[in-house]
Motif scaffolding. Structure first.
Motif, mmCIF file in Angstrom:
data_model
loop_
_atom_site.group_PDB
_atom_site.id
_atom_site.type_symbol
_atom_site.label_atom_id
_atom_site.label_comp_id
_atom_site.label_asym_id
_atom_site.label_seq_id
_atom_site.Cartn_x
_atom_site.Cartn_y
_atom_site.Cartn_z
ATOM 1 N N TYR A 3 0.821 -1.216 0.000
ATOM 2 C CA TYR A 3 0.000 0.000 0.000
ATOM 3 C C TYR A 3 0.853 1.262 0.000
ATOM 4 O O TYR A 3 0.316 2.374 -0.002
ATOM 5 N N SER A 4 2.181 1.108 0.023
ATOM 6 C CA SER A 4 3.051 2.286 -0.062
ATOM 7 C C SER A 4 4.209 1.990 -0.993
ATOM 8 O O SER A 4 4.505 0.833 -1.290
ATOM 9 N N ASP B 111 11.859 -5.149 -7.322
ATOM 10 C CA ASP B 111 11.833 -3.926 -6.529
ATOM 11 C C ASP B 111 10.545 -3.875 -5.716
ATOM 12 O O ASP B 111 9.508 -4.404 -6.124
ATOM 13 N N GLY B 112 10.627 -3.218 -4.573
ATOM 14 C CA GLY B 112 9.473 -3.070 -3.712
ATOM 15 C C GLY B 112 9.875 -2.440 -2.398
ATOM 16 O O GLY B 112 11.072 -2.294 -2.112
ATOM 17 N N PRO B 113 8.931 -2.060 -1.617
ATOM 18 C CA PRO B 113 7.498 -2.103 -1.933
ATOM 19 C C PRO B 113 7.095 -1.044 -2.965
ATOM 20 O O PRO B 113 7.658 0.039 -2.994
ATOM 21 N N LEU B 114 6.121 -1.416 -3.800
ATOM 22 C CA LEU B 114 5.583 -0.513 -4.815
ATOM 23 C C LEU B 114 4.059 -0.573 -4.785
ATOM 24 O O LEU B 114 3.481 -1.664 -4.686
ATOM 25 N N GLN B 115 3.425 0.578 -4.873
ATOM 26 C CA GLN B 115 1.980 0.573 -5.080
ATOM 27 C C GLN B 115 1.692 0.112 -6.504
ATOM 28 O O GLN B 115 2.528 0.239 -7.399
ATOM 29 N N TYR B 116 0.488 -0.405 -6.696
ATOM 30 C CA TYR B 116 0.175 -0.983 -8.005
ATOM 31 C C TYR B 116 0.322 0.041 -9.125
ATOM 32 O O TYR B 116 0.896 -0.252 -10.170
ATOM 33 N N ASP B 117 -0.168 1.255 -8.913
ATOM 34 C CA ASP B 117 -0.086 2.244 -9.987
ATOM 35 C C ASP B 117 1.360 2.630 -10.277
ATOM 36 O O ASP B 117 1.741 2.860 -11.431
ATOM 37 N N ALA B 118 2.195 2.667 -9.238
ATOM 38 C CA ALA B 118 3.612 2.981 -9.462
ATOM 39 C C ALA B 118 4.307 1.861 -10.211
ATOM 40 O O ALA B 118 5.240 2.093 -10.991
ATOM 41 N N ALA B 119 3.870 0.630 -9.995
ATOM 42 C CA ALA B 119 4.469 -0.518 -10.683
ATOM 43 C C ALA B 119 4.045 -0.601 -12.140
ATOM 44 O O ALA B 119 4.826 -1.003 -13.005
ATOM 45 N N SER C 178 3.968 7.124 -15.924
ATOM 46 C CA SER C 178 3.864 8.503 -15.451
ATOM 47 C C SER C 178 3.823 8.571 -13.926
ATOM 48 O O SER C 178 4.389 9.490 -13.318
ATOM 49 N N VAL C 179 3.168 7.603 -13.289
ATOM 50 C CA VAL C 179 3.124 7.557 -11.826
ATOM 51 C C VAL C 179 4.496 7.182 -11.283
ATOM 52 O O VAL C 179 4.978 7.747 -10.295
ATOM 53 N N ALA C 180 5.144 6.216 -11.955
ATOM 54 C CA ALA C 180 6.473 5.777 -11.520
ATOM 55 C C ALA C 180 7.472 6.926 -11.558
ATOM 56 O O ALA C 180 8.364 7.020 -10.703
ATOM 57 N N ALA C 181 7.334 7.805 -12.523
ATOM 58 C CA ALA C 181 8.283 8.915 -12.669
ATOM 59 C C ALA C 181 8.283 9.826 -11.454
ATOM 60 O O ALA C 181 9.316 10.408 -11.098
ATOM 61 N N SER C 182 7.138 9.943 -10.773
ATOM 62 C CA SER C 182 7.076 10.805 -9.592
ATOM 63 C C SER C 182 7.273 10.043 -8.291
ATOM 64 O O SER C 182 7.859 10.563 -7.346
ATOM 65 N N LYS C 183 6.806 8.782 -8.254
ATOM 66 C CA LYS C 183 6.868 8.036 -6.994
ATOM 67 C C LYS C 183 8.136 7.201 -6.839
ATOM 68 O O LYS C 183 8.602 6.974 -5.717
ATOM 69 N N ALA C 184 8.663 6.695 -7.945
ATOM 70 C CA ALA C 184 9.851 5.830 -7.865
ATOM 71 C C ALA C 184 10.724 6.045 -9.096
ATOM 72 O O ALA C 184 10.909 5.136 -9.910
ATOM 73 N N PRO C 185 11.282 7.231 -9.256
ATOM 74 C CA PRO C 185 12.010 7.562 -10.491
ATOM 75 C C PRO C 185 13.271 6.725 -10.710
ATOM 76 O O PRO C 185 13.708 6.583 -11.851
ATOM 77 N N ASP C 186 13.857 6.186 -9.667
ATOM 78 C CA ASP C 186 15.105 5.431 -9.812
ATOM 79 C C ASP C 186 14.886 3.914 -9.843
ATOM 80 O O ASP C 186 15.854 3.153 -9.886
ATOM 81 N N ALA D 295 9.595 -0.038 -11.643
ATOM 82 C CA ALA D 295 8.396 0.804 -11.590
ATOM 83 C C ALA D 295 8.016 1.335 -12.968
ATOM 84 O O ALA D 295 8.867 1.740 -13.751
ATOM 85 N N GLY D 296 6.727 1.278 -13.250
ATOM 86 C CA GLY D 296 6.207 1.764 -14.521
ATOM 87 C C GLY D 296 6.256 0.763 -15.643
ATOM 88 O O GLY D 296 5.636 0.969 -16.687
ATOM 89 N N ARG D 297 6.967 -0.341 -15.451
ATOM 90 C CA ARG D 297 7.056 -1.343 -16.524
ATOM 91 C C ARG D 297 7.117 -2.767 -15.970
ATOM 92 O O ARG D 297 7.690 -3.676 -16.576
ATOM 93 N N ALA D 298 6.504 -2.985 -14.823
ATOM 94 C CA ALA D 298 6.500 -4.310 -14.198
ATOM 95 C C ALA D 298 5.728 -5.307 -15.060
ATOM 96 O O ALA D 298 4.712 -4.960 -15.676
ATOM 97 N N THR D 299 6.216 -6.522 -15.080
ATOM 98 C CA THR D 299 5.511 -7.606 -15.774
ATOM 99 C C THR D 299 5.072 -8.703 -14.820
ATOM 100 O O THR D 299 4.242 -9.541 -15.177
#
Length: 700
Positions: free
Chosen positions: A577-578, A608-616, A620-628, A632-636
């Protein structure tokens, strides 16, 4: 971007089916494909959006542009403004193409008696778009020599058979005798007589399949504006054949088979009762259509009602007489109705299976971006399972969907299936389903082999106090019997669950197959979620209620390995959740610790984790929440912290977004055992058998 222009030789070639089937075939080999029907050509009975565009949106999840209206194009040509309308079409396609498409399939126009200009306009569009041309011809009304003549004439409209822009031809609706002469398997297609195969080769031979032309019973009802006496499963039953009954009931018994619509006057009590008796015996008839506006007598209906209700047999009443009813049905529009997505999917898949896609793929080069689409995933499943050649036991051998799936797998070489059940009962069910059991399909009566497995089962479970009498009693369950066949290496895998619960399927596996030591003593599961643009993996959504950090790390590694095994590049997101260090609490700490353990155990994996679903999932969400984050943003691969979260998420995505899910696939057992949903369709069972076959070919 490479452009394929699909044009027909004549009316009735099945242009939409072939064009959309070609998109499906190109997607299966990993290409990103766009579709466009530049000019709408509606059937007189069509209402609403243009048919091809609608089907592309609903089945392929594409967003093709709205086509120009037929009347607009005709008016423009009548005003001698050919170049202007061609410019409009070029603009339409440029807007539809996008930046990352590898290929575009253009569906041309079909010539009719009232539109003599269409043939030339097809040529103009193909030339203007610098497209390669594929010519489609129906093969069910002509001899091979006549077909060759029609194809040559059509090719002449595009510069002749030796014009490099003509890639080849596709024969649609091929009768069985032509299939046997010219082949239907990609790579083994023979050219028609006197055809220059090098410059004008066959690209596909698509056999005629009556099932693909079968309307739903609901479509028949709508065509006749009939009154529904009993709705039953009117929306899912299909009319493969129609029987107009004018003889005694004894004379029609051989016609009471799956997919038959019985048409009879309402006063023919004997026909009505024979039909209801067949339905109560498990024969999935398409329905009963009563003519002359007359229902059977009340006493007959009261006698038949329990059978009608139990079998969900559709019963309809029409005011027209039997002859006029049959005539109206003969004049039905043969095109797939715009709301019959299931039928169009089958049509497209059949076309895709019979196109020599390698001949076309080389024109497209390498994909701009490698991604695994749902069609590519399903195609790879079938192809790899065919190479695996494994033997899969199906304990629910007397279940109709399982029988049909086993036949499909056997005929396509997906697996050697073993049906457990009474052979006579299975033969009887097959006759009622109007399917033929292949000679090489194994049917084993459990009674004939049960004794063989008593002693081995006692040996496996003696530490639990199992004796021979207890083992014999447990082996009455065909799932337990099938699991023992797997344990004794008589089969390579097991698929069950169409009528059994998940617990019934996997409990014997825990007891008799046991876990693989490399899995840390843990069995988990994954679902393959067939999202519109790609396939992702969800784990664990079916087995472990509340795994600890060590177990969650093992689930992540198992899920990554499963993804990799089925062609998905694993990028593992540990869901919480975070995101990152933003949250605290025991639940998020568990995910954080599981991520650390998984990275230590499998440093070669992207985890990687923990990640929220939208960040994973969303860049665009990953760029702000988990840029490094490398994930994030391309999880399979999405690993959920507990069963409550995982099962809820998978169900929500599956149902709300209308996403197909394949699974659960069990991980961590010594041998592959896989579960089905009790609502599984025949295709679901086929793909699960393919998954199991591939699992069986891999090292534990």
């Amino acid at each position: 971007m490479h452009i394929f222009y699909i044009t027909p030789t004549s009316y009735g070639a099945g242009l939409t089916s072939v064009a959309l089937g070609l998109v499906r075939a190109l997607e299966r080999v990993g290409l990103k494909v766009r579709f466009c029907k530049p000019v709408a050509q509606q059937h007189a009975s069509d209402q609403g959006p243009e048919r091809s565009t609608l089907f592309a949106r609903e089945t392929l999840h594409l967003e093709p542009p709205k086509p120009l209206s037929f009347s607009h194009v005709e008016d423009m040509l009548g005003q001698n403004r050919r170049e202007d309308v061609l410019e409009e079409i070029v603009s339409l396609l440029n807007n539809a193409a996008g930046e990352d498409a590898d290929a575009m399939v253009i569906e041309g126009l079909t010539p009719t008696r009232n539109t003599p200009w269409v043939t030339r306009f097809n040529s103009d569009m193909a030339r203007t778009l610098s497209a390669d041309v594929l010519i489609v011809s129906r093969a069910d009304e002509n001899t091979p020599r006549e077909l060759a003549d029609h194809l040559r004439i059509s090719a002449d409209n595009h510069g002749g058979v030796r014009n490099s822009s003509i890639l080849g031809y596709i024969l649609n609706k091929m009768p069985e005798e032509l299939v046997s002469r010219f082949g239907d398997k990609p790579g083994e297609l023979k050219a028609l007589p006197k055809m220059p195969a090098k410059s004008f080769p066959p690209i596909g031979h698509i056999p005629w399949n009556p099932e693909l032309a079968a309307p739903r019973t609901r479509d028949i009802c709508n065509r006749l504006n009939a009154e529904i006496i009993n709705e039953g499963t009117i929306d899912t039953r299909r009319v493969a054949r129609r029987i107009l009954c004018a003889r005694s009931s004894a004379k029609i018994t051989q016609h009471l088979i799956a997919g038959t619509l019985i048409i009879t006057p309402g006063d023919r009590d004997d026909i009505v009762m024979a039909t209801c008796m067949a339905a109560s015996n498990g024969v999935p008839l398409a329905g009963l259509l009563l003519t002359n506006g007359e229902q059977p007598p009340e006493g007959v209906m009261r006698l038949c009602q329990p059978a009608i209700t139990a079998s969900q047999l559709p019963v309809m009443l029409t005011d027209t007489n039997s002859y006029d009813t049959a005539t109206l049905l003969d004049r039905m529009n043969p095109e797939v109705p715009t709301d019959d997505i299931a039928r169009m999917e089958k049509v497209m898949n059949t076309v895709a299976e019979h196109i020599d896609i390698e001949k076309l793929r080389k024109h497209c080069g390498e994909p701009h971006k490698h991604f695994l689409t749902p069609p590519a995933f399903r195609y790879n499943l079938v192809e790899r399972s065919q190479k695996a050649g494994k033997r899969i036991v199906l304990p629910e051998g007397e279940e109709p969907r399982t029988i049909q799936a086993a036949i499909t797998c056997q005929n396509k070489g997906i697996a050697d299936c073993v049906l457990l059940g009474n052979p006579e009962r299975i033969q009887e069910l097959a006759r009622g389903l109007d399917v033929t059991l292949p000679d090489n399909l194994s049917i084993i009566d459990p009674e004939s082999i049960r004794e063989k497995y008593i002693a081995p089962m006692v040996e496996l479970r003696k530490h639990k106090g199992l004796n021979e009498a207890m083992a014999e009693a447990q082996l009455e369950d065909t799932v337990v019997l099938g699991t023992m066949m797997l344990a004794q290496k008589d089969v390579d895998g097991l698929v069950s669950g169409a009528v059994h619960t998940t617990a019934n399927t996997i409990r014997p596996a825990f007891q008799l197959i046991k876990t693989n030591p490399t899995a840390g003593g843990l069995v988990s599961s994954v679902f393959f979620m067939l999202l519109p643009d790609q396939v992702v993996v969800y784990g664990d959504c079916a087995v472990n209620p509340d795994p600890n950090a060590e177990q969650l790390a093992n689930i992540a590694i198992q899920s990554a390995r499963s993804a990799e095994a089925f062609g998905i590049e694993p990028r593992v997101a540990m869901i919480s959740y975070s995101t990152g260090k933003s949250g605290q609490g025991s639940d998020v700490e568990k995910v954080r610790e599981a991520t650390r353990i998984a990275k230590e155990k499998a440093p070669e994996l992207l985890i990687d984790g923990p990640l929220q679903y939208d960040a994973a999932a969303i860049a665009s969400v990953a760029a702000s929440k988990a840029p490094d984050s490398p994930v994030a943003g391309r999880a399979t691969v999405f690993v959920f912290p507990d069963l409550n979260t995982g099962n809820t998420t998978y169900k929500a995505v599956q149902r709300s977004a209308n996403v197909v899910s394949v699974g659960p696939l069990l991980q961590g057992l010594n041998k592959p055992v896989n579960d089905l949903s009790r609502g599984a369709l025949v295709d679901d069972i086929v793909y699960t058998i393919a998954l199991t076959s591939i699992q069986a070919s891999q090292k534990p």
